[in-house]
Design an enzyme around this catalytic site. Structure first.
Site, PDB file in Angstrom:
ATOM      1  N   GLY A  14       0.824  -1.198   0.000  1.00  0.00           N
ATOM      2  CA  GLY A  14       0.000   0.000   0.000  1.00  0.00           C
ATOM      3  C   GLY A  14       0.860   1.251   0.000  1.00  0.00           C
ATOM      4  O   GLY A  14       2.043   1.220   0.371  1.00  0.00           O
ATOM      5  N   CYS A  15       0.266   2.364  -0.412  1.00  0.00           N
ATOM      6  CA  CYS A  15       1.020   3.608  -0.548  1.00  0.00           C
ATOM      7  C   CYS A  15       1.526   4.102   0.804  1.00  0.00           C
ATOM      8  O   CYS A  15       2.710   4.425   0.959  1.00  0.00           O
ATOM      9  CB  CYS A  15       0.177   4.667  -1.234  1.00  0.00           C
ATOM     10  SG  CYS A  15      -1.486   4.868  -0.572  1.00  0.00           S
ATOM     11  N   TYR A  16       0.640   4.182   1.784  1.00  0.00           N
ATOM     12  CA  TYR A  16       1.062   4.626   3.118  1.00  0.00           C
ATOM     13  C   TYR A  16       2.114   3.688   3.694  1.00  0.00           C
ATOM     14  O   TYR A  16       3.068   4.108   4.343  1.00  0.00           O
ATOM     15  CB  TYR A  16      -0.126   4.628   4.079  1.00  0.00           C
ATOM     16  CG  TYR A  16      -1.001   5.844   4.051  1.00  0.00           C
ATOM     17  CD1 TYR A  16      -0.484   7.105   4.334  1.00  0.00           C
ATOM     18  CD2 TYR A  16      -2.363   5.736   3.799  1.00  0.00           C
ATOM     19  CE1 TYR A  16      -1.310   8.222   4.349  1.00  0.00           C
ATOM     20  CE2 TYR A  16      -3.190   6.854   3.816  1.00  0.00           C
ATOM     21  CZ  TYR A  16      -2.661   8.099   4.097  1.00  0.00           C
ATOM     22  OH  TYR A  16      -3.473   9.201   4.118  1.00  0.00           O
ATOM     23  N   ALA A  17       1.905   2.379   3.489  1.00  0.00           N
ATOM     24  CA  ALA A  17       2.838   1.396   4.037  1.00  0.00           C
ATOM     25  C   ALA A  17       4.221   1.577   3.437  1.00  0.00           C
ATOM     26  O   ALA A  17       5.239   1.475   4.136  1.00  0.00           O
ATOM     27  CB  ALA A  17       2.311  -0.012   3.773  1.00  0.00           C
ATOM     28  N   THR A  18       4.281   1.873   2.148  1.00  0.00           N
ATOM     29  CA  THR A  18       5.575   2.039   1.490  1.00  0.00           C
ATOM     30  C   THR A  18       6.352   3.208   2.086  1.00  0.00           C
ATOM     31  O   THR A  18       7.523   3.077   2.464  1.00  0.00           O
ATOM     32  CB  THR A  18       5.357   2.245  -0.026  1.00  0.00           C
ATOM     33  OG1 THR A  18       4.705   1.089  -0.550  1.00  0.00           O
ATOM     34  CG2 THR A  18       6.671   2.464  -0.758  1.00  0.00           C
TER      35      THR A  18
END
Lengths: 342, 342, 342, 342
Positions: free
Chosen positions: D146-150
């Site tokens: 996911g974007c936030y996770a990255t």
């Protein structure tokens, strides 16, 4: 092919550097800055390029002509015409993004730019580079058009060249994002003033007016002035030129549409979208000019909606397009850009 | 004086509620919602009013007329004309913010709104309330003007009423923030699509066109259509109506300016700023319409820049202004608003 | 009551002028500018007030004390402490919006402001005016809190005063719109750089840090520093202070919530919205501070979301609130403001 | 090499299509849509591609495996795991941009996604593709992060992997532009609500939390939860993950900095900018993650500022990076993108 870039600290120069770096026909870019006395790193003059390993050299026209095959100027008006004189004298290839050499007469330049003009013999040596209409194949000095002028002229060309409208009725209401005003700080582009706002500026005084008139006049001798107004919008990139004109008696909507198709269907960067009116966002990130049309049968007025990315088609992109023409490269070389879809 | 407010969940209704609450001549506001069957709290239908201690009642026209002295409708087009019939029949005072009763003929309404019109006898009973020009003192049903129409008509009035321009040459390029489109979700007003963008919409089809023409026609019988185009801008509040017209032969810039002074110098909400062109931000938060002018001697075109806050002068503010006229209160009662300076 | 306003050209001064004009207990506002040598019009120093008929006089403290009952300073840090000395010596009432007199020691001021401090005897004479917690009823010199400090301290107060969290674990991630940076032009607030961007700035160096620590230390002697970071957001008005802290063992979510209710339920300008987390927009245009809470049982961390309008509760609004306290007026006098609903 | 793309109508799918088209190792892209029953044009399902001459076919896994060497899924959570089962069974190469296969257990998926999970044997077959840390060279099913996770994991990795901070003290305050929420209309992303606003959303409930914890746990078994909060900002593209942690006793700022250099100096897409804190804009248009650091000696807290373009490094870009790893292509193949400089 080695290319010189003079001026990399302004927005147009930075974007141009990006394009030239990816151009398939350019082996090396040499960057120069007329304010330097010693070589330095690109990052030190343009911190945005923190991951680029490149050098910037002091400005030396003799050396530039010795080491390069072409020179791009992304320096400001008033400065460029002084820097570019040696190339004019030597007929060395120049692509000039400034407004200094776009007008044909000294008096016109001085009226609109409020600065001393280059001598008229040099002004006449420069070719105005509206890339879809002016071939610069055998030219050595290209005056790359202004951003507003590009969107407006491409929008108007089919109407004026085919005498479909009353030229005296033409009204241009153009809107631009703030990047067109460059990096220079001003109250007008201070975020607190620009955000949530629209500001009409330079009424009847924008310096792109005379180049629009000069080019229109080539297409129709009846044109000697234009009603052109500019509004600053809270957007970073993009120009929309909204053009209105009274259609001549007997001209049909189909003829209007056909004129745009005839003019642009073979041009890779101009898309006529018919009545599907283009938005600014659909061209941001590209060298495209998208043009839509809405005809009003009640008023006999045609509205043309012409949009460009002011940094690309309105500056660095068209400069590369002119470069491709000058050296007979593929038209789209270095310009196969991705639209900013989201 | 007790005032009924029908419709408090849309943007205009919410802003109107704020204004009515502070109005010095209104003792109590009673809120109604035609979708309710039971009374509820204001917060439950409009969560933005979480600190208001107010009730919303089901819609009952007999009760409304019994308990109130006037009714404001902030319900949508198509709905309002159905709800408002009992008041028309009883000549009970109504201020209607919707477009339902602005046009004089059923056919015009149906052409532009694509909905069934109210019967013509009711349409004729309603008075179009362009507050600076149409006195509603002895009226019982005021059709409050549209936001675009207000900015455009106030900008055009001195030119048309004094026959200073060629009416056939008038071009209106109007820009609006997104709040004009209301709370209804749409791709056009999805942040990802609206931000960094300009979108021309409803070309030659905006429903405010016929009310502009209808009013202009009262001022000059030669007007039967208008070239009017709308662009959505990435701004929440505010309209700029940019108007162009060819000045009649012999008319001077001083005469143009004088006409605006004559028309507006005694009007508390309209400011003619001469060549100091107004921005949207300078009117946001107020009931003002600021108007500036730029005359181009080369093209003989005058450009008028007319700005309003679409929620106030373009909706709730003008509604209060009409209410003040109807009941002969001070013109600025409830409308001494603070400009959003920053 | 006559009030002096020194400094009307900055954003806070302009907004303060608007508030004072509508204040029910102020009969007349006299405006002064320390850069003037001759009287002039308000419009000439602050063009935004083009419809105000007011005069601005040169700065003369003796005259100001003779003609007024209180003086508001909306001049910048470094300037204010020099201008305000005569009032300190005469114990004449002052509300000072600058940061010059907020800190108690010269060394702290000089460390964080990088300017010479006022003498410590004057610093000690000034009362830090966090209006919900520090009564200024018997004070003559109020140092009005900084915008970030206000949002952060109001958010933290119930946690720290009731020892509900580990003070060493507190983290503040604060975000501000650009108006907090004032009218001064800078690359950081140039629209092209600010739009579509987030910029962390002054890491661990923001001048509001020491006033936050100083006030927290009054509430809990264990506090000697704070982790506080600021991010510039593409918004004109508004601050969100997002606060995180590890909850002490045994403290329940209900106790956290109860502490906020106990602290604020009787305060007119602070609203505890429980788990309905406030947005910036819901306070813009008001003197409110809205505070919401989210407790994470997995991490035992409580997040506090505290929002204010930086121009009002963060500057001019709180100044009026302090003025009301100082002169024992109704708390909300001059501060019954309308939320910018749309 | 032929690549299948399933799902081209969402933002991530559209951007991925652009990247795949320019990828030097992909000869042909075949597009599929599981909602189609007949082939159609790309423009008809995704009007933004009006100048693309491409076809979209109905979804048929057997045919897809016959005609392609790899399949990219840009379909939504809940849908993807159903569509992708045949490939899991056949060990056919898949790059899945959805969240469906990122978590290792059914219970975790169902808790955070509120949908039925894929069977655990399939979940275990999928490899979480945080490209800088998880080699997918010998994998057939990549769950793209996911974007936030990255942004968060890349920011945290050097701290956690080298045990430089107290894992229990970690606080993540993440901010995202609206494109992360996709094309789906919602009140939260309605321009009128989003503009000039900040909105904290999904407090402690964001579905990227469990994948962050799962990955951190691989690096340090002590991690079992994370304090992670998300704020919607008025920006189209970009994520800033601001991370705070208490540094372990004895750890110096130099060691913190060294850990980032050691981890990332050889990684082409991650730039450690030291104390020069990155802005969102500097990565928009690229597959980069830029990371800066500010250490506070007073609080012993380190702040990490990690920024990505959510559409690229946070979605389509990292998908291509994983594809390059899977097939052993050059790491930067298809990802030499131009930063949006202006």
């Amino acid at each position: 092919m080695q290319a010189a870039l003079v001026g990399v600290t302004g927005y147009a120069g930075m974007v141009l550097y990006q394009l030239l770096k990816d151009h398939p026909n350019i082996k090396k870019i040499n960057i120069y800055d007329h304010k330097l006395t010693e070589p330095t790193t690109l990052e030190s003059v343009a911190p945005v390029f923190k991951y680029e390993d490149a050098e910037v050299d002091p400005y030396d026209p003799t050396q530039i002509m010795a080491d390069n095959d072409v020179v791009f100027f992304a320096t400001s008006a008033g400065v460029t015409s002084k820097l570019s004189r040696p190339y004019l004298e030597n007929h060395f290839p120049v692509i000039d993004l400034s407004g200094d050499m776009r007008l044909n007469t000294e008096s016109s330049y001085e009226k609109w730019y409020h600065k001393p003009a280059a001598p008229e013999k040099y002004l006449r040596q420069a070719q105005y580079g509206l890339a879809e209409f002016e071939s610069v194949k055998d030219q050595t000095y290209v005056a790359n058009p202004g951003c507003y002028a590009t969107a407006t002229l491409l929008g108007l060309a089919p109407l004026i060249q085919n005498q479909l409208v009353d030229v005296k009725s033409v009204i241009v209401d153009a809107k631009s994002g703030t990047s067109g005003a460059g990096k220079k700080l001003s109250a007008t582009t201070h975020f607190t003033e620009t955000n949530d706002n629209l500001q009409v500026y330079k009424p009847n005084q924008h310096q792109h007016i005379p180049e629009i008139v000069q080019e229109l006049h080539k297409w129709d001798k009846a044109v000697s002035s234009i009603q052109f107004m500019t509004t600053l919008i809270p957007v970073t990139r993009g120009i929309m030129s909204t053009i209105y004109a009274h259609v001549n008696d007997g001209v049909t909507e189909a003829q209007l549409s056909q004129a745009y198709h005839n003019t642009y269907d073979q041009k890779p960067f101009v898309h006529f979208t018919e009545t599907d009116l283009p938005t600014i966002k659909q061209v941001v990130g590209t060298n495209n000019c998208d043009i839509g049309l809405a005809y009003n049968p009640d008023t006999k007025v045609v509205m043309i909606d012409s949009v460009i990315d002011n940094m690309l088609k309105g500056a660095a992109g068209q400069a590369v397009q002119n470069f491709n023409q000058m050296f007979d490269y593929e038209q789209t070389a270095g310009l196969k850009l991705k639209q900013m879809l989201v």
